[in-house]
Write an enzyme that holds these catalytic residues in place. Structure first.
Site, PDB file in Angstrom:
ATOM      1  CB  CYS A   5      39.723  54.650  15.695  1.00  0.00           C
ATOM      2  SG  CYS A   5      41.359  54.287  16.357  1.00  0.00           S
ATOM      3  CG  HIS A  55      37.394  54.027  19.992  1.00  0.00           C
ATOM      4  ND1 HIS A  55      37.088  53.311  18.862  1.00  0.00           N
ATOM      5  CD2 HIS A  55      38.745  54.085  20.031  1.00  0.00           C
ATOM      6  CE1 HIS A  55      38.195  52.949  18.239  1.00  0.00           C
ATOM      7  NE2 HIS A  55      39.218  53.405  18.925  1.00  0.00           N
ATOM      8  CD  GLU A  83      33.510  52.937  18.936  1.00  0.00           C
ATOM      9  OE1 GLU A  83      33.412  54.175  18.981  1.00  0.00           O
ATOM     10  OE2 GLU A  83      34.493  52.354  18.438  1.00  0.00           O
TER      11      GLU A  83
END
Lengths: 221, 106
Positions: A86, A196, A198
């Site tokens: 990002c 993302h 994660e």
């Protein structure tokens, strides 16, 4: 595997990245403030998401001129694995570590939703645990994720196999050229991506699809 | 410059030094204009274009959004200032992947 996460004023996904790295590598990442001069010796450096410097000037532009970037560039040249997610992707393009630029989303809106990603190649250190062509779920949350590169650059990154992830048909949330969601440098050790991974690594997230990126890096280290 | 000095040479010289110093520290004003390159999609410009149409302004062909930086510099050498500003544009003010820049000393 030893990892480090660089933190800038305005980073806000650093803790999510910490948790994901600790969960998957089994050891605690080091946190490195952007004002430091050198990075520790690690196998993976992550530039996390957020709004470094409030997106002033251009997203990632000021952070890309932070003191720590000098050492990040030199470590990247030596072949250390670098992942930018990002805002981290924006910072890496602004620093010249990755080709292209990330512009305002074509629809002008901030997009916060789940998209589908297609793994273009499994022959990279970031995607070895995927199957080529595998479609997987991943959240996005950004305002400036519209990937742009001039025609010549676009052709060269496509021809060199540097495009690792694309938004699967119909899920491009930002107008990115060629549906590009994640791109590597020519050497193949630096990856930037808007989505993302994660945020999809434990059952409470509602899925584990994002784990494969970290598991790929772990397996390749 | 005529130097007719009949008395107080010291004060006159110090005045000259001060004048030279003032010239060195002169504030020069520059304007840097950063615009998107042709062929780079500008969704913000498009939205502004649409809004102008909505306000009833006819005949707006297209709108491209850019940035203006007003920079104050010290020094008297315009050529050196311009060279310096070019470096600033290349290194920070513009992203030359997507943007062009123009420099004016005003």
């Amino acid at each position: 595997m030893k990892t480090a996460v660089i933190i800038f004023p305005g980073s806000n996904r650093d803790r999510d990245m910490f948790a994901a790295l600790e969960l998957i590598t089994g050891s605690r990442p080091q946190s490195i403030w952007h004002g430091e001069a050198t990075l520790p010796d690690v196998d993976l450096v992550v530039v996390p998401g957020g709004f470094s410097y409030g997106d002033y000037l251009r997203s990632g532009a000021i952070a890309a001129r932070s003191p720590i970037l000098k050492d990040l560039v030199s470590k990247a040249e030596k072949g250390v694995t670098v992942l930018g997610v990002c805002n981290g992707f924006q910072i890496l393009t602004e620093a010249g570590l990755l080709p292209g630029a990330l512009m305002r989303n074509a629809g002008l809106n901030f997009v916060c939703k789940e998209v589908l990603l297609e793994t273009v190649t499994d022959a990279t250190r970031f995607s070895g645990k995927f199957q080529k062509g595998q479609v997987w779920r991943c959240p996005v949350a950004h305002h400036d994720g519209n990937y742009f590169a001039d025609a010549e650059t676009l052709k060269s990154i496509e021809d060199n196999g540097q495009v690792v992830f694309r938004y699967a048909d119909g899920t491009n949330p930002n107008g990115s050229l060629n549906n590009i969601a994640g791109v590597m440098n020519a050497k193949g050790n630096v990856l930037g991506m808007m989505p993302h991974p994660e945020n999809l690594v434990e059952p409470l997230h509602g899925g584990l699809d994002g784990r494969l990126i970290f598991e790929s890096i772990l397996a390749a280290a | 410059m005529g130097l007719l000095v009949y008395g107080e040479p010291h004060s006159c010289l110090s005045g000259l030094t001060a004048a030279l110093k003032a010239l060195e520290n002169r504030i020069m004003k520059a304007r840097v204009i950063v615009t998107l390159k042709n062929g780079v999609l500008d969704p913000q410009g498009k939205a502004i274009e649409g809004a102008l149409g909505g306000l009833g302004f006819d005949g707006v062909g297209s709108v491209r959004q850019g940035k203006v930086f007003d920079v104050e510099l010290t020094g008297a050498d315009a050529a050196a200032a311009k060279a310096n500003l070019e470096q600033m544009c290349e290194k920070l003010l513009a992203n030359t992947v997507i943007e062009n820049y123009a420099i004016e000393i005003v």
